[in-house]
Design an enzyme around this catalytic site. Structure first.
Site, mmCIF file in Angstrom:
data_model
loop_
_atom_site.group_PDB
_atom_site.id
_atom_site.type_symbol
_atom_site.label_atom_id
_atom_site.label_comp_id
_atom_site.label_asym_id
_atom_site.label_seq_id
_atom_site.Cartn_x
_atom_site.Cartn_y
_atom_site.Cartn_z
ATOM 1 N N ARG A 1 -34.742 -14.051 21.048
ATOM 2 C CA ARG A 1 -33.970 -14.410 19.846
ATOM 3 C C ARG A 1 -34.875 -14.568 18.621
ATOM 4 O O ARG A 1 -35.996 -15.076 18.732
ATOM 5 C CB ARG A 1 -33.149 -15.675 20.128
ATOM 6 C CG ARG A 1 -32.133 -15.372 21.234
ATOM 7 C CD ARG A 1 -31.201 -16.489 21.485
ATOM 8 N NE ARG A 1 -30.265 -16.651 20.380
ATOM 9 C CZ ARG A 1 -29.336 -17.599 20.351
ATOM 10 N NH1 ARG A 1 -29.253 -18.459 21.339
ATOM 11 N NH2 ARG A 1 -28.511 -17.678 19.334
ATOM 12 N N GLY B 1 -30.529 -22.093 21.704
ATOM 13 C CA GLY B 1 -31.005 -21.770 20.362
ATOM 14 C C GLY B 1 -30.991 -22.986 19.454
ATOM 15 O O GLY B 1 -31.889 -23.172 18.622
ATOM 16 N N GLN C 1 -28.016 -23.275 12.331
ATOM 17 C CA GLN C 1 -29.274 -23.671 12.985
ATOM 18 C C GLN C 1 -30.422 -23.596 11.989
ATOM 19 O O GLN C 1 -31.264 -24.501 11.931
ATOM 20 C CB GLN C 1 -29.540 -22.784 14.197
ATOM 21 C CG GLN C 1 -28.545 -23.028 15.324
ATOM 22 C CD GLN C 1 -28.727 -22.088 16.500
ATOM 23 O OE1 GLN C 1 -29.562 -21.180 16.477
ATOM 24 N NE2 GLN C 1 -27.943 -22.299 17.543
ATOM 25 N N ASP D 1 -18.667 -18.276 17.266
ATOM 26 C CA ASP D 1 -18.784 -18.375 18.729
ATOM 27 C C ASP D 1 -17.489 -17.993 19.450
ATOM 28 O O ASP D 1 -17.480 -17.832 20.668
ATOM 29 C CB ASP D 1 -19.189 -19.796 19.137
ATOM 30 C CG ASP D 1 -20.620 -20.116 18.720
ATOM 31 O OD1 ASP D 1 -21.399 -19.173 18.486
ATOM 32 O OD2 ASP D 1 -20.954 -21.314 18.632
#
Ligand code: S3P
Length: 429
Positions: free
Chosen positions: A120, A92, A168, A314
């Site tokens: 995604r 990603g 991101q 995460d």
């Protein structure tokens, strides 16, 4: 693959592999800078090797002698159109940051990845970039990869209120903003990892941050640097959990990155009553690191929510495992982002830990876990998600009856190819 079960007395030192987020960015900024960037402790795992190959395809000379990676950057104008589609694999970070870089640099390209990437959400990046003037489209007019980027002319700066907490997305807008006309202003929903901002400064660029607001202007010039990548706290997290949960254990994790935007797991371990000591602190290129020493601990349940979530997003699979072994109830909320990770991590964690005997309920935006439960053998799957696979191996260490068979164990190579080999070093029969 058959996992190790019923292990106590984990002892030893581990040098966890380089940070995944910082490794991606060191290639990207190395490529966009003028001159050579030399990277030490680069993460040689599928995700970051994919980024390395992508930039080679974009005409950047990159050499890896097994020790150091050298990126010969030619500046923002130095990228070349690739001679075919770019494969981002499972990553990603690669696809989303590339969207910002390529639309900003006006490089036409097609970006595709594996079946997880194709599911995604990409609108979160596509919409702000389109506001800046980008020409970018998903498959059959959807938001999903493969993505097609066309030359859109020069991008214009925007002011953007982010609807999700995502480093991101933030980084893609910053990378576009560095190549746009005017000043781009981003208001974050919650503060997320700031490796992009740190690295821009490191490469001689200018970016302002004040609270959750970020300002960056276009037409900057970056200069190649020497980068030492710290160990990845997201990889260290599996050994932190192993050391806390396996009886009679002490594990030393060397030179782990402790950027405050990433250390939510350390706060949670403390909240739960666990012991992690820090030693030998140092800072390289704006990124702090230290050795982490973890010892077997009695844990109790806690609540994890709000601004803490992006600082440990995460690590939630392995934190859920910690909670199964803690006295009382742990509630994790405000973490709906977990549904759009490499797999739906709310469902995957609940389903697989339940198979092993945990009492864990999935919710709309998190998990409720009741401890402490004994774990038993079962057949489980990583769903092709590296972090689910590694969490399940740590869970298996606590299994005292039956066997644990893990399907799709090879997924760990996305971020930690030596995971099983490193764990083996700690196991003393
Ligand atoms: C990353 C940001 C996070 C994180 C991912 C790496 C990055 O994703 O989960 O593993 O390097 O910027 P989101 O931006 O989707 O939260």
């Amino acid at each position: 693959m058959k996992l190790w079960i019923n292990k106590q007395n984990l002892q030893g030192n581990i040098q966890v592999p380089g940070d995944k987020s910082i490794s991606h960015r060191s290639i990207m900024f190395g490529a966009l800078a003028n001159g050579t960037t030399t990277i030490t402790h680069f993460l040689r795992a599928d995700d970051c090797l994919g980024t390395l190959a992508a930039f080679q395809k974009l005409g950047v000379k990159i050499e890896d002698d097994g020790e150091k990676v050298k990126v010969h950057g030619k500046g923002f104008a130095g990228l070349e159109a690739p001679d075919g589609p770019i494969d981002v694999g499972n990553s990603g970070t690669t696809i989303r940051l590339l969207m910002g870089i390529l639309t900003g640099a006006r490089i036409p390209a097609v970006l595709f990845g594996d079946s997880s990437i194709a599911r995604r959400p990409m609108n979160r990046v596509m919409l702000p970039l389109k506001e800046m003037g980008a020409s970018i489209a998903g498959k059959d007019d959807s938001e999903f990869a493969p993505l097609t980027i066309r030359d859109n002319g020069k991008l214009q700066a925007i002011t953007y209120d982010m609807p999700v907490a995502s480093a991101q997305v933030k980084s893609a807008i910053i990378l576009a903003g560095l190549q746009a006309e005017g000043e781009t202003v981003i208001h974050e929903l919650e503060k997320t990892r700031d490796h992009t901002e740190q690295m821009i400064r490191q490469f001689g660029g200018t970016i302002q941050t004040e609270g959750k607001t970020i300002r960056v202007t276009g037409n900057q010039t970056l200069t190649g640097q020497t980068i030492t990548v710290p160990g990845d706290i997201s990889s260290a997290a599996f050994f932190l959990a192993a050391g806390l949960l396996a009886e009679n254990s002490e594990i030393h994790l060397e030179n782990v990155g402790i950027n405050p935007t990433r250390t939510g797991i350390l706060d949670v371990i403390e909240q739960m009553g666990g012991s992690v000591e820090q030693a030998n602190p140092s800072t390289h290129q704006g990124e702090p690191s230290a050795d982490l020493i973890v010892r077997t601990s009695e844990l109790h349940g806690t609540e994890i929510s709000g601004s803490l979530i992006p600082r440990l997003i995460d690590e939630i699979p392995v934190i859920a495992l910690l909670a199964t072994q803690a006295e009382g109830t742990t509630v994790i909320k405000d973490a709906a982002e977990l549904k759009v990770k490499e797999t739906n991590r709310i469902d995957a964690v609940a389903a697989e830990l339940t198979k092993l005997g945990a009492r864990i309920e999935p919710t709309e935006d998190g998990l409720i876990i009741h401890g402490k439960t004994a774990l038993h053998g079962a057949n489980v799957t990583s769903y092709g998600d590296h972090r689910i696979g590694m969490m399940l191996q740590i869970a298996a260490l606590l299994v005292t009856s039956g066997e644990v068979e893990l399907d799709k164990a090879e997924a760990v190579s996305v971020s930690y190819p030596a995971f099983f080999a490193d764990l083996e070093k700690l196991i003393h029969q």
